[in-house]
Motif scaffolding. Structure first.
Motif, PDB file in Angstrom:
ATOM      1  N   SER A  68      54.134  50.402  55.714  1.00 17.75           N
ATOM      2  CA  SER A  68      53.243  49.408  56.302  1.00 17.75           C
ATOM      3  C   SER A  68      53.712  49.065  57.713  1.00 17.75           C
ATOM      4  O   SER A  68      54.902  48.841  57.954  1.00 17.75           O
ATOM      5  N   LEU A  69      52.764  48.996  58.674  1.00 15.71           N
ATOM      6  CA  LEU A  69      53.133  48.787  60.074  1.00 15.71           C
ATOM      7  C   LEU A  69      52.193  47.802  60.763  1.00 15.71           C
ATOM      8  O   LEU A  69      51.009  47.696  60.420  1.00 15.71           O
ATOM      9  N   PHE A  70      52.731  47.078  61.734  1.00 17.88           N
ATOM     10  CA  PHE A  70      51.944  46.315  62.697  1.00 17.88           C
ATOM     11  C   PHE A  70      51.777  47.176  63.944  1.00 17.88           C
ATOM     12  O   PHE A  70      52.733  47.828  64.378  1.00 17.88           O
ATOM     13  N   ARG A  71      50.584  47.156  64.535  1.00 17.53           N
ATOM     14  CA  ARG A  71      50.329  47.946  65.744  1.00 17.53           C
ATOM     15  C   ARG A  71      49.925  47.032  66.897  1.00 17.53           C
ATOM     16  O   ARG A  71      49.066  46.171  66.752  1.00 17.53           O
ATOM     17  N   LEU A  72      50.548  47.259  68.044  1.00 19.36           N
ATOM     18  CA  LEU A  72      50.175  46.533  69.252  1.00 19.36           C
ATOM     19  C   LEU A  72      49.092  47.297  69.992  1.00 19.36           C
ATOM     20  O   LEU A  72      48.818  48.468  69.710  1.00 19.36           O
ATOM     21  N   SER A  73      48.478  46.641  70.963  1.00 17.14           N
ATOM     22  CA  SER A  73      47.374  47.253  71.708  1.00 17.14           C
ATOM     23  C   SER A  73      47.818  48.459  72.519  1.00 17.14           C
ATOM     24  O   SER A  73      47.006  49.323  72.843  1.00 17.14           O
ATOM     25  N   ASP A  74      49.116  48.540  72.865  1.00 19.59           N
ATOM     26  CA  ASP A  74      49.600  49.684  73.625  1.00 19.59           C
ATOM     27  C   ASP A  74      49.962  50.864  72.743  1.00 19.59           C
ATOM     28  O   ASP A  74      50.450  51.899  73.230  1.00 19.59           O
ATOM     29  N   GLY A  75      49.738  50.731  71.427  1.00 16.81           N
ATOM     30  CA  GLY A  75      50.000  51.822  70.502  1.00 16.81           C
ATOM     31  C   GLY A  75      51.347  51.762  69.828  1.00 16.81           C
ATOM     32  O   GLY A  75      51.595  52.516  68.867  1.00 16.81           O
ATOM     33  N   SER A  76      52.240  50.893  70.269  1.00 20.99           N
ATOM     34  CA  SER A  76      53.561  50.786  69.641  1.00 20.99           C
ATOM     35  C   SER A  76      53.423  50.143  68.261  1.00 20.99           C
ATOM     36  O   SER A  76      52.511  49.347  68.013  1.00 20.99           O
ATOM     37  N   THR A  77      54.334  50.498  67.362  1.00 18.78           N
ATOM     38  CA  THR A  77      54.277  50.011  65.988  1.00 18.78           C
ATOM     39  C   THR A  77      55.575  49.295  65.617  1.00 18.78           C
ATOM     40  O   THR A  77      56.645  49.587  66.158  1.00 18.78           O
ATOM     41  N   PHE A  78      55.457  48.360  64.672  1.00 20.82           N
ATOM     42  CA  PHE A  78      56.590  47.592  64.186  1.00 20.82           C
ATOM     43  C   PHE A  78      56.514  47.507  62.667  1.00 20.82           C
ATOM     44  O   PHE A  78      55.435  47.279  62.114  1.00 20.82           O
ATOM     45  N   THR A  79      57.655  47.653  62.024  1.00 26.79           N
ATOM     46  CA  THR A  79      57.708  47.375  60.589  1.00 26.79           C
ATOM     47  C   THR A  79      57.532  45.867  60.402  1.00 26.79           C
ATOM     48  O   THR A  79      57.755  45.095  61.350  1.00 26.79           O
ATOM     49  N   PRO A  80      57.159  45.417  59.208  1.00 28.26           N
ATOM     50  CA  PRO A  80      56.975  43.974  58.998  1.00 28.26           C
ATOM     51  C   PRO A  80      58.192  43.142  59.378  1.00 28.26           C
ATOM     52  O   PRO A  80      58.058  42.099  60.026  1.00 28.26           O
ATOM     53  N   ALA A 213      52.530  36.839  55.563  1.00 28.09           N
ATOM     54  CA  ALA A 213      52.079  38.111  56.155  1.00 28.09           C
ATOM     55  C   ALA A 213      52.028  39.145  55.040  1.00 28.09           C
ATOM     56  O   ALA A 213      53.071  39.549  54.520  1.00 28.09           O
ATOM     57  N   HIS A 214      50.830  39.560  54.659  1.00 23.54           N
ATOM     58  CA  HIS A 214      50.704  40.424  53.481  1.00 23.54           C
ATOM     59  C   HIS A 214      49.998  41.732  53.816  1.00 23.54           C
ATOM     60  O   HIS A 214      49.508  41.937  54.932  1.00 23.54           O
ATOM     61  N   GLU A 215      49.933  42.622  52.821  1.00 23.05           N
ATOM     62  CA  GLU A 215      49.332  43.936  52.994  1.00 23.05           C
ATOM     63  C   GLU A 215      47.815  43.841  53.167  1.00 23.05           C
ATOM     64  O   GLU A 215      47.190  42.834  52.815  1.00 23.05           O
ATOM     65  N   GLU A 216      47.241  44.903  53.700  1.00 25.06           N
ATOM     66  CA  GLU A 216      45.806  44.922  53.996  1.00 25.06           C
ATOM     67  C   GLU A 216      44.946  44.946  52.733  1.00 25.06           C
ATOM     68  O   GLU A 216      44.009  44.177  52.599  1.00 25.06           O
ATOM     69  N   ASP A 217      45.262  45.845  51.813  1.00 26.89           N
ATOM     70  CA  ASP A 217      44.410  46.050  50.640  1.00 26.89           C
ATOM     71  C   ASP A 217      44.835  45.093  49.520  1.00 26.89           C
ATOM     72  O   ASP A 217      45.679  45.416  48.688  1.00 26.89           O
ATOM     73  N   CYS A 218      44.202  43.925  49.508  1.00 23.78           N
ATOM     74  CA  CYS A 218      44.584  42.904  48.526  1.00 23.78           C
ATOM     75  C   CYS A 218      44.188  43.282  47.106  1.00 23.78           C
ATOM     76  O   CYS A 218      44.709  42.707  46.143  1.00 23.78           O
ATOM     77  N   SER A 219      43.276  44.238  46.952  1.00 23.34           N
ATOM     78  CA  SER A 219      42.869  44.648  45.609  1.00 23.34           C
ATOM     79  C   SER A 219      44.006  45.358  44.877  1.00 23.34           C
ATOM     80  O   SER A 219      44.022  45.411  43.644  1.00 23.34           O
ATOM     81  N   GLN A 220      44.955  45.932  45.629  1.00 21.76           N
ATOM     82  CA  GLN A 220      46.088  46.620  45.023  1.00 21.76           C
ATOM     83  C   GLN A 220      47.331  45.738  44.941  1.00 21.76           C
ATOM     84  O   GLN A 220      48.357  46.159  44.411  1.00 21.76           O
ATOM     85  N   TYR A 221      47.234  44.533  45.485  1.00 26.44           N
ATOM     86  CA  TYR A 221      48.392  43.645  45.520  1.00 26.44           C
ATOM     87  C   TYR A 221      47.991  42.261  44.984  1.00 26.44           C
ATOM     88  O   TYR A 221      46.844  42.029  44.621  1.00 26.44           O
ATOM     89  N   LYS A 222      48.960  41.352  44.991  1.00 26.27           N
ATOM     90  CA  LYS A 222      48.733  39.998  44.477  1.00 26.27           C
ATOM     91  C   LYS A 222      48.640  38.990  45.624  1.00 26.27           C
ATOM     92  O   LYS A 222      49.169  37.888  45.537  1.00 26.27           O
ATOM     93  N   CYS A 223      47.965  39.381  46.690  1.00 27.34           N
ATOM     94  CA  CYS A 223      47.912  38.545  47.891  1.00 27.34           C
ATOM     95  C   CYS A 223      47.317  37.164  47.606  1.00 27.34           C
ATOM     96  O   CYS A 223      47.851  36.141  48.050  1.00 27.34           O
ATOM     97  N   VAL A 224      46.215  37.123  46.889  1.00 28.99           N
ATOM     98  CA  VAL A 224      45.533  35.852  46.616  1.00 28.99           C
ATOM     99  C   VAL A 224      46.411  34.959  45.748  1.00 28.99           C
ATOM    100  O   VAL A 224      46.560  33.754  46.019  1.00 28.99           O
ATOM    101  N   LEU A 244      47.095  39.449  57.916  1.00 30.53           N
ATOM    102  CA  LEU A 244      47.249  40.829  57.465  1.00 30.53           C
ATOM    103  C   LEU A 244      48.213  41.511  58.432  1.00 30.53           C
ATOM    104  O   LEU A 244      48.982  40.855  59.121  1.00 30.53           O
ATOM    105  N   ARG A 245      48.186  42.814  58.507  1.00 31.42           N
ATOM    106  CA  ARG A 245      49.032  43.545  59.456  1.00 31.42           C
ATOM    107  C   ARG A 245      48.355  43.530  60.829  1.00 31.42           C
ATOM    108  O   ARG A 245      47.944  44.549  61.361  1.00 31.42           O
ATOM    109  N   ASN A 246      48.233  42.338  61.366  1.00 27.08           N
ATOM    110  CA  ASN A 246      47.543  42.125  62.644  1.00 27.08           C
ATOM    111  C   ASN A 246      48.535  41.500  63.618  1.00 27.08           C
ATOM    112  O   ASN A 246      48.907  40.334  63.477  1.00 27.08           O
ATOM    113  N   ALA A 247      48.966  42.279  64.609  1.00 26.28           N
ATOM    114  CA  ALA A 247      50.008  41.830  65.531  1.00 26.28           C
ATOM    115  C   ALA A 247      49.561  40.635  66.364  1.00 26.28           C
ATOM    116  O   ALA A 247      50.332  39.697  66.591  1.00 26.28           O
TER     117      ALA A 247
END
Length: 278
Positions: A68-80, A213-224, A244-247
């Motif tokens: 799982s990664l966060f992405r910035l507008s310049d294309g760089s990525t960060f782990t949570p 800060a949780h994963e994108e697909d909440c149907s596969q996780y217990k986000c709620v 979500l994974r939104n920088a």
């Protein structure tokens, strides 16, 4: 074309009058503002003063998905965990710029227990170094019991006493814990019967804020379920955010937590728009 004498009589609709429309809008805005003012008056009678803060950064170091990664507008990525470190560095330096007397402590949430890493300090180098050296851990547990965290706080924190007769006198400082929770499959267990937790919730100079800060697909996780469980930390005066994974959004949320707890309104009455609506 109709002649003037055949044209229908003009009878203006008062509701269509622009001046009336402006008046209606102003009345609605005034009523909304009045509700917000009344709600804020219902807050405890504490001094609205920028006294120093002692902030406990409570950082969850566990992850569910290593890809799982966060992405910035310049294309760089960060782990949570690296994104959490990034926003915490911004938060710490910003709070220090606002008030040099702000102190920070650091506790991390490991798989099943909390670990106190840094005592309260206003030395930026000390707290940033501790944050930088944190390593992520994979989570296998299905639950995390917050009672262990409350017991740790009982040993480590001293909260200024609130006295009714001296309610207008500012305390020497206020205590705030910011919980940054990053798991999407591990359910927080927050017992409402925990005596020290009940003490913290009733104390007027202790605040708990939450950033999930949780994963994108909440149907596969217990986000709620996790979000609902974390709500039990709120005594009515907390600020609670989820991303979500939104920088961009996680930076936006941490910026909103810069507000001093004695000077901010209830979260439901916050307004971050520019300019006046009234």
């Amino acid at each position: 074309m109709d002649s003037p004498d055949l044209l229908p009589d003009y009878s203006p609709d008062p509701d269509a009058n622009p001046e009336n429309q402006v008046q209606i809008t102003q009345n609605e805005n005034f009523e909304e503002l009045q509700k917000q003012v009344i709600a804020n008056f219902q807050k405890p009678n504490v001094p609205n003063v920028n006294v120093p803060e002692k902030i406990i950064i409570c950082l969850d170091v566990c992850y569910d998905n290593q890809d799982s990664l966060f992405r910035l507008s310049d294309g760089s990525t960060f782990t949570p965990i690296n994104m959490m470190k990034r926003v915490l560095e911004f938060f710490v330096y910003s709070k220090n710029a606002i008030n040099k007397k702000t102190e920070f402590a650091l506790v991390v949430l490991k798989e099943s227990e909390p670990c106190w890493l840094q005592n309260f300090t206003n030395n930026m180098k000390d707290i940033i170094n501790e944050i930088d050296y944190i390593n992520p851990e994979e989570c296998h547990s299905e639950t995390f019991d917050f009672s262990n965290l409350f017991q740790l706080l009982k040993q480590k924190v001293e909260i200024p006493e609130y006295k009714d007769g001296e309610c207008l006198m500012p305390p020497p400082y206020v205590m705030r814990m910011i919980v940054l929770y990053g798991r999407s499959n591990c359910l927080p267990i927050i017992s409402q019967d925990d005596p020290f937790f009940n003490f913290l919730k009733q104390h007027l100079y202790f605040y708990i804020d939450i950033l999930l800060a949780h994963e994108e697909d909440c149907s596969q996780y217990k986000c709620v379920e996790i979000y609902d469980a974390l709500q039990d930390l709120d005594n009515g005066y907390s600020y609670v955010y989820e991303v979500l994974r939104n920088a961009a959004k996680i930076h936006d949320c941490i910026a909103k937590l810069l507000a001093h707890p004695l000077q901010r309104p209830l979260q439901k009455n916050t307004d971050y728009s520019f300019g006046s609506r009234y």
